[in-house]
Design an enzyme around this catalytic site. Structure first.
Site, PDB file in Angstrom:
ATOM      1  N   ARG A   7       0.848  -1.178   0.000  1.00  0.00           N
ATOM      2  CA  ARG A   7       0.000   0.000   0.000  1.00  0.00           C
ATOM      3  C   ARG A   7       0.887   1.233   0.000  1.00  0.00           C
ATOM      4  NH1 ARG A   7      -4.747   1.311   4.273  1.00  0.00           N
ATOM      5  NH2 ARG A   7      -3.131   0.757   5.737  1.00  0.00           N
ATOM      6  N   THR A  58      -0.731   7.612  -1.091  1.00  0.00           N
ATOM      7  CA  THR A  58      -2.041   7.567  -1.764  1.00  0.00           C
ATOM      8  C   THR A  58      -2.973   6.536  -1.134  1.00  0.00           C
ATOM      9  OG1 THR A  58      -1.306   5.844  -3.274  1.00  0.00           O
ATOM     10  CG2 THR A  58      -0.927   8.118  -3.969  1.00  0.00           C
ATOM     11  N   ASP A  66      -1.586  -3.086  12.456  1.00  0.00           N
ATOM     12  CA  ASP A  66      -1.019  -3.539  11.178  1.00  0.00           C
ATOM     13  C   ASP A  66      -0.828  -5.055  11.229  1.00  0.00           C
ATOM     14  OD1 ASP A  66       1.029  -4.357   9.210  1.00  0.00           O
ATOM     15  OD2 ASP A  66       1.034  -2.227   8.726  1.00  0.00           O
ATOM     16  N   ASP A 119       2.771  -6.393  10.322  1.00  0.00           N
ATOM     17  CA  ASP A 119       3.745  -6.128  11.385  1.00  0.00           C
ATOM     18  C   ASP A 119       3.515  -7.037  12.585  1.00  0.00           C
ATOM     19  OD1 ASP A 119       5.124  -4.243   9.970  1.00  0.00           O
ATOM     20  OD2 ASP A 119       4.155  -2.519  10.917  1.00  0.00           O
TER      21      ASP A 119
HETATM   22  N1  URA Z   1      -3.954  -3.089   6.932  1.00  0.00           N
HETATM   23  C1  URA Z   1      -3.693  -3.485   8.216  1.00  0.00           C
HETATM   24  O1  URA Z   1      -2.794  -4.275   8.443  1.00  0.00           O
HETATM   25  N2  URA Z   1      -4.456  -2.982   9.203  1.00  0.00           N
HETATM   26  C2  URA Z   1      -5.461  -2.113   8.990  1.00  0.00           C
HETATM   27  O2  URA Z   1      -6.123  -1.708   9.964  1.00  0.00           O
HETATM   28  C3  URA Z   1      -5.714  -1.711   7.673  1.00  0.00           C
HETATM   29  C4  URA Z   1      -4.951  -2.213   6.657  1.00  0.00           C
END
Ligand code: URA
Length: 209
Positions: free
Chosen positions: A104, A108, A200, A203
Protein backbone atom coordinates in the site's frame (compact mmCIF):
# COMPACT_ATOMS: atom_id res chain seq x y z
CA UNK A 1 -24.51 -8.80 -5.68
CA UNK A 2 -22.17 -10.97 -3.57
CA UNK A 3 -22.96 -11.49 0.08
CA UNK A 4 -21.06 -10.67 3.24
CA UNK A 5 -20.88 -13.55 5.71
CA UNK A 6 -19.65 -12.77 9.23
CA UNK A 7 -18.74 -15.99 11.05
CA UNK A 8 -20.15 -15.74 14.56
CA UNK A 9 -18.83 -19.11 15.76
CA UNK A 10 -17.85 -18.71 19.45
CA UNK A 11 -14.34 -20.10 18.89
CA UNK A 12 -13.71 -17.65 16.05
CA UNK A 13 -15.00 -14.74 18.13
CA UNK A 14 -12.98 -15.78 21.22
CA UNK A 15 -9.74 -16.11 19.29
CA UNK A 16 -10.35 -12.87 17.41
CA UNK A 17 -10.60 -11.01 20.73
CA UNK A 18 -7.02 -12.03 21.61
CA UNK A 19 -5.83 -11.33 18.07
CA UNK A 20 -7.10 -7.76 18.51
CA UNK A 21 -5.51 -7.36 21.96
CA UNK A 22 -2.45 -5.10 21.73
CA UNK A 23 -0.73 -7.11 24.50
CA UNK A 24 -0.76 -10.32 22.42
CA UNK A 25 2.81 -10.99 21.23
CA UNK A 26 3.94 -12.06 17.76
CA UNK A 27 4.08 -15.83 18.43
CA UNK A 28 0.61 -16.03 19.94
CA UNK A 29 -0.80 -13.61 17.35
CA UNK A 30 0.49 -15.80 14.51
CA UNK A 31 -0.86 -18.98 16.13
CA UNK A 32 -4.29 -17.43 16.70
CA UNK A 33 -4.53 -16.10 13.12
CA UNK A 34 -3.59 -19.58 11.87
CA UNK A 35 -6.29 -21.19 14.06
CA UNK A 36 -8.99 -18.71 13.02
CA UNK A 37 -8.08 -19.25 9.35
CA UNK A 38 -8.61 -23.01 9.86
CA UNK A 39 -11.97 -22.43 11.53
CA UNK A 40 -13.03 -20.04 8.77
CA UNK A 41 -11.93 -22.56 6.13
CA UNK A 42 -14.22 -25.12 7.79
CA UNK A 43 -17.17 -22.74 7.35
CA UNK A 44 -16.25 -21.53 3.85
CA UNK A 45 -16.05 -25.08 2.45
CA UNK A 46 -19.59 -26.08 3.49
CA UNK A 47 -20.81 -25.95 -0.11
CA UNK A 48 -18.26 -28.49 -1.45
CA UNK A 49 -19.90 -31.37 -3.28
CA UNK A 50 -19.59 -34.95 -2.08
CA UNK A 51 -19.67 -38.16 -4.06
CA UNK A 52 -20.54 -41.63 -2.86
CA UNK A 53 -17.61 -43.97 -2.32
CA UNK A 54 -17.49 -47.43 -0.80
CA UNK A 55 -14.73 -48.34 1.63
CA UNK A 56 -14.08 -51.48 3.63
CA UNK A 57 -14.32 -50.99 7.37
CA UNK A 58 -12.90 -53.78 9.59
CA UNK A 59 -16.51 -55.01 9.77
CA UNK A 60 -17.65 -54.76 6.16
CA UNK A 61 -18.38 -52.42 3.24
CA UNK A 62 -19.53 -48.89 4.03
CA UNK A 63 -21.22 -46.63 1.49
CA UNK A 64 -19.66 -43.31 2.48
CA UNK A 65 -18.93 -39.87 1.05
CA UNK A 66 -15.77 -38.17 -0.13
CA UNK A 67 -15.14 -34.79 -1.70
CA UNK A 68 -16.11 -34.81 -5.37
CA UNK A 69 -12.72 -33.51 -6.41
CA UNK A 70 -13.42 -29.80 -6.74
CA UNK A 71 -10.22 -27.96 -7.57
CA UNK A 72 -9.47 -25.23 -5.08
CA UNK A 73 -6.89 -22.48 -5.01
CA UNK A 74 -5.81 -20.32 -2.08
CA UNK A 75 -4.36 -16.93 -2.94
CA UNK A 76 -2.80 -14.98 -0.08
CA UNK A 77 -2.21 -11.31 -0.78
CA UNK A 78 1.42 -10.70 0.24
CA UNK A 79 2.51 -10.24 2.81
CA UNK A 80 -0.12 -10.47 5.55
CA UNK A 81 -2.26 -13.02 3.67
CA UNK A 82 0.54 -15.56 4.21
CA UNK A 83 -0.46 -15.62 7.87
CA UNK A 84 -3.78 -17.24 6.91
CA UNK A 85 -2.84 -19.65 4.12
CA UNK A 86 -1.34 -22.49 6.20
CA UNK A 87 -4.41 -22.53 8.42
CA UNK A 88 -6.61 -23.06 5.37
CA UNK A 89 -4.30 -25.69 3.86
CA UNK A 90 -4.55 -27.78 7.04
CA UNK A 91 -8.13 -28.56 6.02
CA UNK A 92 -7.73 -28.57 2.23
CA UNK A 93 -4.15 -29.74 1.65
CA UNK A 94 -4.81 -30.54 -2.02
CA UNK A 95 -5.50 -26.87 -2.80
CA UNK A 96 -2.92 -25.12 -4.96
CA UNK A 97 -1.49 -21.86 -3.69
CA UNK A 98 -1.10 -18.72 -5.79
CA UNK A 99 0.44 -15.47 -4.60
CA UNK A 100 -0.37 -11.87 -5.36
CA UNK A 101 2.09 -9.27 -4.08
CA UNK A 102 0.72 -5.84 -3.22
CA UNK A 103 1.91 -3.05 -1.04
CA UNK A 104 0.00 0.00 0.00
CA UNK A 105 1.51 3.31 -1.07
CA UNK A 106 1.68 5.24 2.23
CA UNK A 107 0.86 8.55 0.50
CA UNK A 108 -2.04 7.57 -1.76
CA UNK A 109 -3.11 4.48 0.27
CA UNK A 110 -3.52 2.82 -3.17
CA UNK A 111 -2.28 -0.75 -3.74
CA UNK A 112 0.71 -1.35 -6.02
CA UNK A 113 1.01 -4.86 -7.55
CA UNK A 114 4.57 -6.23 -7.74
CA UNK A 115 4.17 -10.02 -8.04
CA UNK A 116 1.60 -12.53 -9.36
CA UNK A 117 2.05 -16.31 -9.58
CA UNK A 118 -1.00 -18.54 -9.97
CA UNK A 119 -1.66 -22.23 -10.68
CA UNK A 120 -1.64 -22.96 -14.44
CA UNK A 121 -5.26 -24.24 -14.55
CA UNK A 122 -6.77 -20.98 -13.31
CA UNK A 123 -10.03 -21.38 -15.29
CA UNK A 124 -10.88 -24.69 -13.58
CA UNK A 125 -10.31 -23.63 -9.97
CA UNK A 126 -12.42 -22.08 -7.27
CA UNK A 127 -10.24 -19.47 -5.55
CA UNK A 128 -10.20 -18.16 -2.01
CA UNK A 129 -8.32 -14.85 -1.90
CA UNK A 130 -7.08 -14.21 1.64
CA UNK A 131 -5.91 -11.11 3.45
CA UNK A 132 -6.44 -10.46 7.17
CA UNK A 133 -7.63 -6.87 6.73
CA UNK A 134 -10.24 -5.60 4.27
CA UNK A 135 -9.64 -1.88 4.78
CA UNK A 136 -10.13 0.41 1.74
CA UNK A 137 -10.66 -2.70 -0.39
CA UNK A 138 -8.03 -1.56 -2.90
CA UNK A 139 -5.70 -4.57 -2.56
CA UNK A 140 -8.55 -7.07 -2.60
CA UNK A 141 -10.13 -5.43 -5.66
CA UNK A 142 -6.80 -5.47 -7.52
CA UNK A 143 -5.97 -9.04 -6.50
CA UNK A 144 -9.39 -10.22 -7.69
CA UNK A 145 -8.94 -8.27 -10.94
CA UNK A 146 -5.55 -9.96 -11.43
CA UNK A 147 -7.13 -13.39 -11.03
CA UNK A 148 -9.96 -12.52 -13.41
CA UNK A 149 -7.53 -11.17 -16.04
CA UNK A 150 -5.80 -14.55 -15.95
CA UNK A 151 -9.06 -16.47 -16.43
CA UNK A 152 -10.45 -17.11 -12.93
CA UNK A 153 -14.25 -17.03 -12.76
CA UNK A 154 -15.02 -18.43 -9.31
CA UNK A 155 -13.58 -16.29 -6.52
CA UNK A 156 -14.33 -15.82 -2.82
CA UNK A 157 -12.67 -13.31 -0.49
CA UNK A 158 -11.79 -14.28 3.09
CA UNK A 159 -10.52 -11.73 5.64
CA UNK A 160 -10.37 -11.59 9.41
CA UNK A 161 -11.72 -8.06 9.79
CA UNK A 162 -13.52 -5.89 7.27
CA UNK A 163 -14.41 -2.19 7.23
CA UNK A 164 -17.71 -1.13 5.64
CA UNK A 165 -15.70 0.96 3.14
CA UNK A 166 -13.78 -2.12 1.94
CA UNK A 167 -16.88 -4.29 1.68
CA UNK A 168 -18.62 -1.60 -0.37
CA UNK A 169 -15.64 -1.16 -2.71
CA UNK A 170 -15.28 -4.92 -3.37
CA UNK A 171 -19.01 -5.22 -4.02
CA UNK A 172 -18.89 -2.19 -6.33
CA UNK A 173 -15.99 -3.52 -8.43
CA UNK A 174 -16.70 -7.26 -8.17
CA UNK A 175 -20.41 -7.63 -7.37
CA UNK A 176 -20.44 -11.42 -7.73
CA UNK A 177 -17.70 -12.07 -5.13
CA UNK A 178 -18.85 -13.32 -1.72
CA UNK A 179 -16.94 -11.91 1.26
CA UNK A 180 -16.26 -13.96 4.41
CA UNK A 181 -15.22 -12.18 7.62
CA UNK A 182 -14.71 -12.94 11.31
CA UNK A 183 -15.83 -9.37 12.10
CA UNK A 184 -17.20 -6.31 10.36
CA UNK A 185 -15.79 -3.29 12.19
CA UNK A 186 -16.88 0.33 12.45
CA UNK A 187 -14.83 2.39 9.99
CA UNK A 188 -11.39 3.42 8.72
CA UNK A 189 -9.32 6.11 10.41
CA UNK A 190 -7.54 8.86 8.45
CA UNK A 191 -4.46 6.63 7.98
CA UNK A 192 -6.55 3.84 6.48
CA UNK A 193 -6.48 1.63 9.60
CA UNK A 194 -9.58 -0.31 10.55
CA UNK A 195 -11.17 0.93 13.80
CA UNK A 196 -10.98 -0.80 16.22
CA UNK A 197 -9.28 -3.47 14.07
CA UNK A 198 -6.03 -5.00 15.27
CA UNK A 199 -3.37 -2.59 14.01
CA UNK A 200 -1.02 -3.54 11.18
CA UNK A 201 -1.62 -7.23 10.51
CA UNK A 202 1.68 -7.75 8.64
CA UNK A 203 3.75 -6.13 11.39
CA UNK A 204 1.98 -8.08 14.10
CA UNK A 205 2.39 -11.39 12.21
CA UNK A 206 6.04 -10.94 11.36
CA UNK A 207 7.28 -8.85 14.30
CA UNK A 208 8.22 -5.86 12.16
CA UNK A 209 7.44 -2.20 12.68
N1 URA B 1 -3.95 -3.09 6.93
C1 URA B 1 -3.69 -3.49 8.22
O1 URA B 1 -2.79 -4.27 8.44
N2 URA B 1 -4.46 -2.98 9.20
C2 URA B 1 -5.46 -2.11 8.99
O2 URA B 1 -6.12 -1.71 9.96
C3 URA B 1 -5.71 -1.71 7.67
C4 URA B 1 -4.95 -2.21 6.66
Amino acid sequence: MGNVHVFDHPLIQHKLTYIRDVSTGTKEFRELVDEVATLMAFEITRHLQLQEVTVETPVGPSKSHALAGKKLGVVPILRAGIGMSDGILKLIPAAKVGHVGMYRDPETLKPVEYYVKLPSDVEEREFIVVDPMLATGGSAVDAISSLKQRGATNIKLMCLIGAPEGVEEVHKQHPEVDIYLAALDEKLDDKGYIVPGLGDAGDRLFGTK
